[in-house]
Design a protein around this motif. Structure first.
Motif, PDB file in Angstrom:
ATOM      1  N   GLY A 114      31.260 -58.520  89.586  1.00 54.03           N
ATOM      2  CA  GLY A 114      32.859 -58.100  88.962  1.00 54.03           C
ATOM      3  C   GLY A 114      32.790 -55.819  88.888  1.00 54.03           C
ATOM      4  N   GLU A 123      35.606 -68.192  88.189  1.00 58.37           N
ATOM      5  CA  GLU A 123      36.214 -66.823  87.782  1.00 58.37           C
ATOM      6  C   GLU A 123      35.056 -66.147  87.571  1.00 58.37           C
ATOM      7  OE1 GLU A 123      40.512 -66.430  86.760  1.00 58.37           O
ATOM      8  OE2 GLU A 123      40.853 -68.190  88.143  1.00 58.37           O
ATOM      9  N   LYS A 160      33.382 -62.859  85.712  1.00 61.19           N
ATOM     10  CA  LYS A 160      34.454 -61.401  84.151  1.00 61.19           C
ATOM     11  C   LYS A 160      33.748 -60.109  84.884  1.00 61.19           C
ATOM     12  CE  LYS A 160      34.456 -63.859  80.521  1.00 61.19           C
ATOM     13  NZ  LYS A 160      33.068 -64.681  79.396  1.00 61.19           N
ATOM     14  N   LYS A 161      34.124 -58.642  84.065  1.00 64.84           N
ATOM     15  CA  LYS A 161      34.346 -57.847  85.500  1.00 64.84           C
ATOM     16  C   LYS A 161      32.245 -57.283  85.073  1.00 64.84           C
ATOM     17  CE  LYS A 161      37.959 -55.669  83.586  1.00 64.84           C
ATOM     18  NZ  LYS A 161      38.735 -54.426  82.895  1.00 64.84           N
ATOM     19  N   THR A 162      31.463 -57.800  83.920  1.00 66.80           N
ATOM     20  CA  THR A 162      30.492 -57.860  84.412  1.00 66.80           C
ATOM     21  C   THR A 162      29.316 -58.666  84.482  1.00 66.80           C
ATOM     22  OG1 THR A 162      30.093 -58.641  82.207  1.00 66.80           O
ATOM     23  CG2 THR A 162      30.303 -56.505  81.744  1.00 66.80           C
ATOM     24  N   GLU A 163      30.165 -59.891  85.073  1.00 66.88           N
ATOM     25  CA  GLU A 163      29.200 -60.765  85.786  1.00 66.88           C
ATOM     26  C   GLU A 163      29.281 -60.681  87.416  1.00 66.88           C
ATOM     27  OE1 GLU A 163      29.932 -64.396  82.485  1.00 66.88           O
ATOM     28  OE2 GLU A 163      31.662 -64.350  84.803  1.00 66.88           O
TER      29      GLU A 163
END
Ligand SMILES: [Zn+2]
Ligand SMILES: [Zn+2]
Length: 333
Positions: free
Chosen positions: A68, A21, A23-26
């Motif tokens: 993300g 899953e 993260k927003k920065t990935e």
């Protein structure tokens, strides 16, 4: 998705796990080429950093599958490679431009899942556009970055004469980067005759298969690219007075070298090591994209994910035709 997990030292298994899953920065990367490195073999044998279980693989490239919500530089379909050492940018070392010694370091393929699986999540800041170069060359961004950092550490004088111990993939990259850096003469030593011939084809001026044939006290710099204790023990014998030794190869953890102390003093030696890289990925990709390195024949084997163990055995067996071994977790299509 499929992944290869090292559950504990010397135990490897193919597993089915959920796709990571984000993260927003990935970004999520579909792995197309993942090189087997000596470090992976150390991890396999329990001779490196990090805990188990681990999904190894820190030299890989692929295609962006998803991003993300805060990612700005990439979109699905972009071809990328990953800088696996993730620094916090906010600790004592990071704030002093020593990100490779970050106190809150994490490593893709060491402390978090690496490229020996079909999909990897990575922070955007660790991801680089590889343009149109083949994935197997994109997977060389990381080892080449380490080589660039090592050569920067060594800082050889123009027209120097350098001996490289070890003609594996790292020795071959060191050879080429040291030439670019202005070395006049490079001697490569490896016990495998096929490997030294390959080094000769790629620009080594002289090659040897036996350390005893080498002239002592002769080289401006000696670079160990083996990490083999017995070889490291002999590096200072061949460097000239006032010269430099670079210990580049990764030795097994827990082992000691045995070097006579007096010659270090008498010869006035500079002894260096080099740990990972320091944001050398752009440099590495520039060299790869602009064809400054000869890579024909560099990758000798491409294997599917379930043959990782076989790939490790190929490298450890040191057979003639084994050079860089690359895993293709999503096939070669
Ligand atoms: Zn590596
Ligand atoms: Zn840090």
């Amino acid at each position: 998705m499929k992944a290869v997990k090292i559950s504990r030292p010397n135990f490897i298994e193919l597993v089915n796990i959920p796709t990571p899953e984000l993260k927003k920065t990935e970004v999520l990367i579909k792995v197309m080429a993942s090189g087997i490195c000596g470090t992976d073999i150390h991890i396999f044998h329990g001779e490196y950093l990090g805990d188990y279980p681990v999904i190894p693989g820190h030299e890989f490239s692929g295609v962006i599958e998803a991003v993300g919500s805060l990612v700005t530089r990439f979109k699905p379909g972009d071809r990328v490679a990953v800088e696996p050492n993730i620094a916090c940018d906010n600790c004592y070392h990071c704030l002093n431009n020593r990100h490779n010694f970050c106190l809150n370091w994490s490593g893709i393929g060491v402390t978090r899942p690496g490229g020996m699986e079909q999909y990897v999540a990575a922070p955007e800041k660790s991801v680089f556009d590889i343009g149109e170069i083949p994935f197997e060359h994109g997977a060389l961004m990381e080892p080449l970055s380490c080589v660039l950092h090592g050569v920067e550490r060594l800082d050889p004088e123009m027209a120097s004469s350098i001996a490289i111990f070890g003609a594996g993939p790292i020795g071959i990259l060191l050879l080429q980067v040291l030439k670019l850096k202005g070395a006049a003469e490079i001697t490569v030593i490896d016990k495998n005759p096929t490997r030294v011939l390959f080094a000769k084809e790629l620009g080594a001026n002289e090659v040897f298969t036996n350390l005893d044939d080498l002239k002592r006290d002769d080289y401006d710099a000696v670079v160990d690219a083996t990490g083999v204790i017995q070889v490291m023990n002999r590096c200072i014998d061949y460097v000239r007075h006032g010269g430099k030794v670079l210990f580049f190869g990764v030795p097994p953890s827990g082992k000691k070298i045995n070097i006579e102390a007096f010659p270090i003093f008498r010869k006035g030696l500079t002894i260096l090591s080099s740990y990972t890289s320091l944001r050398n990925s752009y440099q590495a990709l520039d060299l790869l994209k602009k064809n400054h390195l000869s890579l024909a024949g560099f990758v000798s084997h491409k294997l599917p994910l379930d043959e990782l163990l076989y790939g490790i055995e190929l490298i450890e067996g040191g057979l003639d035709d084994v050079k860089k071994v690359v895993i293709t977790p999503n096939g070669t299509g």
